[in-house]
Write a protein that holds these residues in place. Structure first.
Motif, PDB file in Angstrom:
ATOM      1  N   ALA A  77     -55.860 -24.680 -23.853  1.00  0.00           N
ATOM      2  CA  ALA A  77     -55.000 -23.374 -23.400  1.00  0.00           C
ATOM      3  C   ALA A  77     -54.894 -22.371 -24.632  1.00  0.00           C
ATOM      4  O   ALA A  77     -55.150 -21.259 -24.424  1.00  0.00           O
ATOM      5  CB  ALA A  77     -53.653 -23.838 -23.214  1.00  0.00           C
ATOM      6  N   PRO A  78     -54.810 -22.789 -25.915  1.00  0.00           N
ATOM      7  CA  PRO A  78     -54.825 -21.744 -26.871  1.00  0.00           C
ATOM      8  C   PRO A  78     -56.249 -21.027 -26.875  1.00  0.00           C
ATOM      9  O   PRO A  78     -56.308 -20.100 -27.378  1.00  0.00           O
ATOM     10  CB  PRO A  78     -54.605 -22.643 -28.130  1.00  0.00           C
ATOM     11  CG  PRO A  78     -53.609 -23.789 -27.782  1.00  0.00           C
ATOM     12  CD  PRO A  78     -54.203 -24.315 -26.279  1.00  0.00           C
ATOM     13  N   GLU A  79     -57.365 -22.106 -26.657  1.00  0.00           N
ATOM     14  CA  GLU A  79     -58.443 -21.608 -27.034  1.00  0.00           C
ATOM     15  C   GLU A  79     -59.241 -20.395 -26.230  1.00  0.00           C
ATOM     16  O   GLU A  79     -59.720 -19.584 -26.149  1.00  0.00           O
ATOM     17  CB  GLU A  79     -59.642 -22.558 -26.628  1.00  0.00           C
ATOM     18  CG  GLU A  79     -60.018 -23.542 -27.945  1.00  0.00           C
ATOM     19  CD  GLU A  79     -60.936 -24.771 -27.345  1.00  0.00           C
ATOM     20  OE1 GLU A  79     -61.407 -25.333 -28.367  1.00  0.00           O
ATOM     21  OE2 GLU A  79     -61.140 -24.809 -26.376  1.00  0.00           O
ATOM     22  N   GLN A  80     -58.396 -20.619 -24.804  1.00  0.00           N
ATOM     23  CA  GLN A  80     -58.465 -19.549 -23.714  1.00  0.00           C
ATOM     24  C   GLN A  80     -57.804 -18.237 -24.073  1.00  0.00           C
ATOM     25  O   GLN A  80     -57.825 -17.226 -23.364  1.00  0.00           O
ATOM     26  CB  GLN A  80     -58.075 -20.102 -22.401  1.00  0.00           C
ATOM     27  CG  GLN A  80     -59.375 -21.203 -21.983  1.00  0.00           C
ATOM     28  CD  GLN A  80     -60.790 -20.666 -22.105  1.00  0.00           C
ATOM     29  OE1 GLN A  80     -60.811 -19.531 -21.205  1.00  0.00           O
ATOM     30  NE2 GLN A  80     -61.849 -21.153 -22.456  1.00  0.00           N
ATOM     31  N   GLY A  81     -56.516 -18.397 -24.980  1.00  0.00           N
ATOM     32  CA  GLY A  81     -55.780 -17.241 -25.121  1.00  0.00           C
ATOM     33  C   GLY A  81     -54.862 -17.337 -23.960  1.00  0.00           C
ATOM     34  O   GLY A  81     -54.147 -16.272 -23.672  1.00  0.00           O
ATOM     35  N   PHE A  82     -54.655 -18.458 -23.455  1.00  0.00           N
ATOM     36  CA  PHE A  82     -53.699 -18.758 -22.407  1.00  0.00           C
ATOM     37  C   PHE A  82     -52.153 -18.613 -22.910  1.00  0.00           C
ATOM     38  O   PHE A  82     -51.259 -18.310 -22.309  1.00  0.00           O
ATOM     39  CB  PHE A  82     -54.004 -19.935 -21.708  1.00  0.00           C
ATOM     40  CG  PHE A  82     -52.889 -20.120 -20.309  1.00  0.00           C
ATOM     41  CD1 PHE A  82     -53.274 -19.274 -19.081  1.00  0.00           C
ATOM     42  CD2 PHE A  82     -52.155 -21.138 -20.097  1.00  0.00           C
ATOM     43  CE1 PHE A  82     -52.753 -19.309 -18.019  1.00  0.00           C
ATOM     44  CE2 PHE A  82     -51.706 -21.291 -18.980  1.00  0.00           C
ATOM     45  CZ  PHE A  82     -51.641 -20.475 -17.892  1.00  0.00           C
ATOM     46  N   ILE A  83     -52.103 -19.082 -24.061  1.00  0.00           N
ATOM     47  CA  ILE A  83     -50.807 -19.279 -24.787  1.00  0.00           C
ATOM     48  C   ILE A  83     -50.631 -17.987 -25.791  1.00  0.00           C
ATOM     49  O   ILE A  83     -51.536 -17.839 -26.557  1.00  0.00           O
ATOM     50  CB  ILE A  83     -50.647 -20.553 -25.481  1.00  0.00           C
ATOM     51  CG1 ILE A  83     -50.958 -21.827 -24.696  1.00  0.00           C
ATOM     52  CG2 ILE A  83     -49.233 -20.678 -26.133  1.00  0.00           C
ATOM     53  CD1 ILE A  83     -50.134 -21.854 -23.310  1.00  0.00           C
TER      54      ILE A  83
END
Length: 288
Positions: free
Chosen positions: A115-121
């Motif tokens: 989730a952080p890797e995707q910029g979702f957070i």
């Protein structure tokens, strides 16, 4: 105006309304991360009640609990029960319109890394997921916490949760960490000092030079492991390291929206005179 902690700012900005005088609020949740292990009954409950997911675009599903970790990925799984959980998640995501990083998706991995890797957070968000280590997202200046299956169902249907405010704890790591000392050493020093239940009922804000010098990944480790002291939330104020980490991530804001967002995120910190319910001091020089 009363000075506020960062935790209070997170919760106040997401409270739809107070539910009683005991600290319960109806809390709006920005995003949810879903896995195959804790979601099956939630989807079954929605289906039985003939309810839809209210905002499917705010959820991201990642297979990450029961799948094998062999280098060569395959849909074949040695455990029949785990295989059914994975296939049921795919069925549910297809029916309810939720994006899924399935077992063969190159983006699939540990949900709290994906989730952080995707910029979702992003900083300032409130995140809930069916896993106690959702606290990991606090390293980005968000507030994440774990929930149970019935709460997952409620969140999918309403984008809200009934939430009880936590007490606040500030953990200050003063001084520079010695060579070879890792983020895990820091959080283990905290557990040793306050005990395995010492943060029960608290949201922890970590700060100090020892925290500032850590990488974003190191900060994720601390927020992830804060639950080992009983915490229901853990976070740090976002800084340039966080902004550099998030910039150019696939789902992060772009262009002028990025600039505007960073200007807002720089205000995500506890007020100078904010009062915490409990203060803990760790000397970096004493962490071994």
């Amino acid at each position: 105006m009363k000075p506020k902690t960062l935790y209070e700012k997170h919760i106040d900005s997401h409270s739809v309304r107070a539910l009683d005088d005991k600290g319960h609020v109806l809390l709006y949740i920005d995003r949810q991360v879903i896995n195959e292990y804790t979601s099956p009954q939630a989807f079954s409950g929605l289906r039985e009640a003939n309810r839809r997911v209210w905002r499917p675009e705010t959820s991201l599903a990642v297979v990450d609990h029961v799948n094998p970790t062999t280098p060569l990925r395959t849909r074949k799984m040695p455990d029949a029960g785990g295989a059914r959980q994975v296939s049921y998640l795919a069925e549910n995501c297809a029916e309810f319109g939720i994006e899924l990083f399935d077992i063969l998706d190159k983006r699939q991995g540990i949900e709290h890394v994906v989730a952080p890797e995707q910029g979702f957070i992003l900083p300032g968000m409130v995140i809930a997921a069916g896993d106690s280590h959702t606290t990991t997202y606090g390293a980005l200046g968000a507030f994440g916490f774990g929930i149970g299956t019935s709460e997952i169902e409620h969140l999918l249907a309403t984008q809200t949760l009934v939430y009880k405010r936590l007490k606040t704890m500030r953990v200050t790591v003063s001084g520079e960490l010695k060579t070879g000392i890792t983020a895990k050493d820091v959080v283990m020093a905290l557990v040793a000092k306050i005990g395995a239940a010492g943060a029960t009922g608290y949201a922890i804000e970590f700060c100090g030079q020892g925290i500032d010098m850590l990488s974003v990944e190191g900060r994720m480790t601390i927020c992830n492991m804060a639950v080992e002291a009983g915490a229901r939330g853990a976070f740090m104020a976002p800084d340039d390291k966080v902004f550099d980490y998030l910039k150019d991530k696939p789902r992060a804001p772009k262009g002028q929206q990025w600039t505007d967002a960073v200007n807002v995120w720089r205000e995500l910190h506890s007020d100078a005179d904010a009062v915490f319910d409990h203060e803990v001091e760790l000397s970096a020089a004493e962490i071994a």
